[in-house]
Write a protein that holds these residues in place. Structure first.
Motif, PDB file in Angstrom:
ATOM      1  N   GLY A 152       0.806  -1.226   0.000  1.00 61.09           N
ATOM      2  CA  GLY A 152       0.000   0.000   0.000  1.00 61.09           C
ATOM      3  C   GLY A 152       0.829   1.260   0.000  1.00 61.09           C
ATOM      4  N   ASP A 153       0.241   2.372   0.471  1.00 61.85           N
ATOM      5  CA  ASP A 153       0.934   3.659   0.427  1.00 61.85           C
ATOM      6  C   ASP A 153       1.166   4.274   1.796  1.00 61.85           C
ATOM      7  N   SER A 154       0.918   3.518   2.875  1.00 60.63           N
ATOM      8  CA  SER A 154       1.436   3.971   4.164  1.00 60.63           C
ATOM      9  C   SER A 154       2.953   3.829   4.105  1.00 60.63           C
ATOM     10  N   ARG A 155       3.665   4.519   4.982  1.00 57.68           N
ATOM     11  CA  ARG A 155       5.120   4.586   4.821  1.00 57.68           C
ATOM     12  C   ARG A 155       5.881   4.245   6.099  1.00 57.68           C
ATOM     13  N   VAL A 156       7.135   3.822   5.891  1.00 60.81           N
ATOM     14  CA  VAL A 156       8.089   3.635   6.978  1.00 60.81           C
ATOM     15  C   VAL A 156       9.317   4.483   6.665  1.00 60.81           C
ATOM     16  N   TYR A 157       9.722   5.299   7.641  1.00 56.25           N
ATOM     17  CA  TYR A 157      10.898   6.160   7.496  1.00 56.25           C
ATOM     18  C   TYR A 157      11.933   5.812   8.564  1.00 56.25           C
ATOM     19  N   ARG A 158      13.197   6.078   8.235  1.00 61.95           N
ATOM     20  CA  ARG A 158      14.268   6.098   9.230  1.00 61.95           C
ATOM     21  C   ARG A 158      14.858   7.496   9.248  1.00 61.95           C
ATOM     22  N   VAL A 159      15.019   8.062  10.438  1.00 61.84           N
ATOM     23  CA  VAL A 159      15.589   9.406  10.590  1.00 61.84           C
ATOM     24  C   VAL A 159      16.946   9.246  11.273  1.00 61.84           C
ATOM     25  N   ARG A 160      17.980   9.767  10.599  1.00 63.13           N
ATOM     26  CA  ARG A 160      19.344   9.575  11.112  1.00 63.13           C
ATOM     27  C   ARG A 160      20.253  10.682  10.598  1.00 63.13           C
ATOM     28  N   ASN A 161      21.056  11.241  11.495  1.00 62.89           N
ATOM     29  CA  ASN A 161      22.109  12.192  11.123  1.00 62.89           C
ATOM     30  C   ASN A 161      21.602  13.314  10.227  1.00 62.89           C
ATOM     31  N   GLY A 162      20.479  13.914  10.604  1.00 57.47           N
ATOM     32  CA  GLY A 162      19.970  15.056   9.854  1.00 57.47           C
ATOM     33  C   GLY A 162      19.293  14.707   8.548  1.00 57.47           C
ATOM     34  N   GLN A 163      18.944  13.433   8.339  1.00 55.25           N
ATOM     35  CA  GLN A 163      18.240  13.017   7.127  1.00 55.25           C
ATOM     36  C   GLN A 163      17.036  12.154   7.492  1.00 55.25           C
ATOM     37  N   ILE A 164      16.003  12.233   6.662  1.00 55.46           N
ATOM     38  CA  ILE A 164      14.885  11.304   6.756  1.00 55.46           C
ATOM     39  C   ILE A 164      14.885  10.456   5.498  1.00 55.46           C
ATOM     40  N   GLN A 165      14.809   9.152   5.674  1.00 55.52           N
ATOM     41  CA  GLN A 165      14.960   8.201   4.578  1.00 55.52           C
ATOM     42  C   GLN A 165      13.680   7.368   4.456  1.00 55.52           C
ATOM     43  N   GLN A 166      13.049   7.413   3.302  1.00 55.18           N
ATOM     44  CA  GLN A 166      11.854   6.604   3.080  1.00 55.18           C
ATOM     45  C   GLN A 166      12.271   5.191   2.693  1.00 55.18           C
ATOM     46  N   LEU A 167      11.862   4.215   3.506  1.00 56.52           N
ATOM     47  CA  LEU A 167      12.282   2.829   3.323  1.00 56.52           C
ATOM     48  C   LEU A 167      11.286   2.006   2.530  1.00 56.52           C
ATOM     49  N   THR A 168      10.132   2.572   2.209  1.00 50.47           N
ATOM     50  CA  THR A 168       9.085   1.838   1.497  1.00 50.47           C
ATOM     51  C   THR A 168       8.776   2.497   0.162  1.00 50.47           C
ATOM     52  N   PHE A 169       8.292   1.668  -0.746  1.00 49.46           N
ATOM     53  CA  PHE A 169       7.860   2.133  -2.068  1.00 49.46           C
ATOM     54  C   PHE A 169       6.347   2.280  -2.043  1.00 49.46           C
ATOM     55  N   ASP A 170       5.834   3.456  -2.419  1.00 54.33           N
ATOM     56  CA  ASP A 170       4.388   3.675  -2.443  1.00 54.33           C
ATOM     57  C   ASP A 170       3.748   2.837  -3.539  1.00 54.33           C
ATOM     58  N   HIS A 171       2.856   1.945  -3.178  1.00 58.09           N
ATOM     59  CA  HIS A 171       2.091   1.182  -4.173  1.00 58.09           C
ATOM     60  C   HIS A 171       0.897   2.030  -4.595  1.00 58.09           C
TER      61      HIS A 171
END
Length: 447
Positions: free
Chosen positions: A127-146
């Protein structure tokens, strides 16, 4: 090693400002014993239901109820296998329920899961809910929006810059429930370090907040305060959908084999066709081309010597061989292109416009998008403006707000900014916004 990780977390779910019911669901299940932690890790799940009547709520509730039971019960060789099987079980439970009653036929739900384990962070996603990791001044999207938007970008039919103008953002291409079988993305494992923040959220948040805003809030506040401010800002900006968010902060994270490092490997296209550049039948094609050249050159030589009939006998077969070789080569190239297209279907990491800035292909466990997550002047101004606009609304609508306290918090926030105490400024603004949003909720939801 008998230590378990120390993770501080908070979850919040809100109906929003436009919806009558909340169809989002959330569940968090931490391993209580050391051996369970080794086998299963900690599980976080967000589900965003959809469908007519109340079936979206039912679908998301079935997901968050059935998935943890399956996850901790299944006997699996690895965390990814365990997670995949659990999501499959949740899909089956929703689909079975839908077949019991015609009114449930269109129900479905997104499902985004995060497991913090000895292997690192593993993500299961539909689906299009998301998982992020926030580290060292960056936010990283770990999932692909379906979603239709991301599929159009992946296929090269839109870009990140113009996709909002060409395609609606609320059309998803994959969810749990409608079909007996569902394709599940298992991402990772990603490394986990102390001070990492993870955010799992429904699109009710990402529809109103940018990645950078989410990252700045998650990295600058305790999880409970961050979750509250994220939902308040989404609702302050319209709250057009239910909004659910989980914020987890890693304080300590021991692993069995020492620190885990994100590997840089080429993505594996699970189930993809053979895309080798060495085609089947290429030797036969080279022989045909060789004969074509040999017969053609010999035939032309005989024509030049006046032996017309013999020369034509050689040139005609040469032309036939050349024509056949061209057809074989064309078909082979088409097959290779088709195989590569099939591979892209299974490998959403290769997304035009979503790769790293240098154009390199993302590794299998690299984030899909990265954005800055620092507290900057623009972000502080955004919070100040939200507080100001809510204060004006409170005065104009006669809300029971403590305006003296609000003015004092404004002065404290300005002083904190001047003293470069940026996190303190964010926390002060967040408290003022929360006080005002409580009044907004009271007046807008009592009817």
């Amino acid at each position: 090693m008998t230590d378990q990780p120390q993770v501080q977390y908070a979850s919040r779910s809100d109906v929003g400002m436009r919806r009558a019911a909340n169809q989002d669901s959330v569940v968090i299940r931490l391993s209580g014993e050391y051996q369970e932690w080794i086998d299963c890790g900690h599980l976080f799940v967000v589900a965003d239901g959809m469908g007519g009547h109340s079936v979206g709520d039912l679908a998301s509730r079935i997901a968050v109820e059935s998935l943890p039971i399956a996850y901790f019960k299944i006997d699996a060789e690895s965390i990814p296998d365990r997670l995949r099987s659990a999501v499959v079980a949740a899909n089956r439970a929703i689909n079975d329920k839908a077949r019991e009653n015609p009114e449930f036929a269109d129900m479905g739900t997104t499902c985004s899961t995060l497991v913090l384990s000895t292997a690192g962070a593993v993500v299961g996603h539909v689906g299009d809910s998301r998982v992020y990791r926030v580290r060292n001044g960056q936010i990283q999207q770990l999932t692909f929006d379906h979603s239709l938007q991301w599929e159009m970008v992946r296929q090269g039919r839109a870009t990140i810059d113009n996709v909002d103008m060409l395609h609606p953002r609320n059309v998803i291409t994959r969810c749990l429930g409608p079909d007996q079988n569902v394709q599940i993305d298992i991402e990772g494992p990603f490394s986990v370090q102390p001070e990492d923040r993870f955010v799992i959220c429904s699109d009710g948040l990402t529809g109103h907040m940018t990645d950078s805003e989410i990252g700045a809030i998650a990295s600058s506040m305790p999880p409970s305060d961050a979750a509250r401010l994220l939902i308040n800002l989404a609702n302050c900006r319209g709250g057009t959908d239910n909004v659910t968010v989980v914020v987890a902060r890693v304080e300590k994270f021991p692993t069995l084999n020492g620190p885990f490092v994100d590997t840089v490997t080429e993505p594996i296209a699970v189930g993809a066709k053979d895309t080798s550049t060495k085609p089947r039948g290429s030797l036969a094609n080279r022989i045909s081309m060789t004969l074509f050249l040999l017969l053609g050159v010999t035939g032309l030589s005989l024509l030049a010597l006046g032996k017309v009939q013999l020369g034509l006998w050689l040139i005609c077969p040469a032309l036939i061989l050349g024509f056949l070789s061209m057809i074989v080569s064309t078909n082979r190239q088409a097959a290779e292109s088709s195989a590569l297209a099939d591979t892209a279907e299974y490998n959403p990491a290769a997304i035009p416009g979503l790769q790293p800035p240098d154009g390199s292909r993302p590794a299998a466990n690299s984030p899909y998008r990265v954005a800055p997550a620092d507290i900057d002047a623009g972000f502080l101004e955004l919070l100040a403006q939200a507080q100001s606009e809510l204060t004006t609304a409170a005065r104009e609508n006669g809300w029971k707000a403590d305006f003296d306290s609000l003015a004092n918090m404004n002065r404290q926030a300005l002083a904190a900014t001047k003293g470069k105490k940026l996190k303190q400024c964010v926390q002060i603004r967040a408290q003022a916004i929360d006080d005002l949003m409580k009044e907004l909720y009271a007046h807008s939801r009592n009817g």
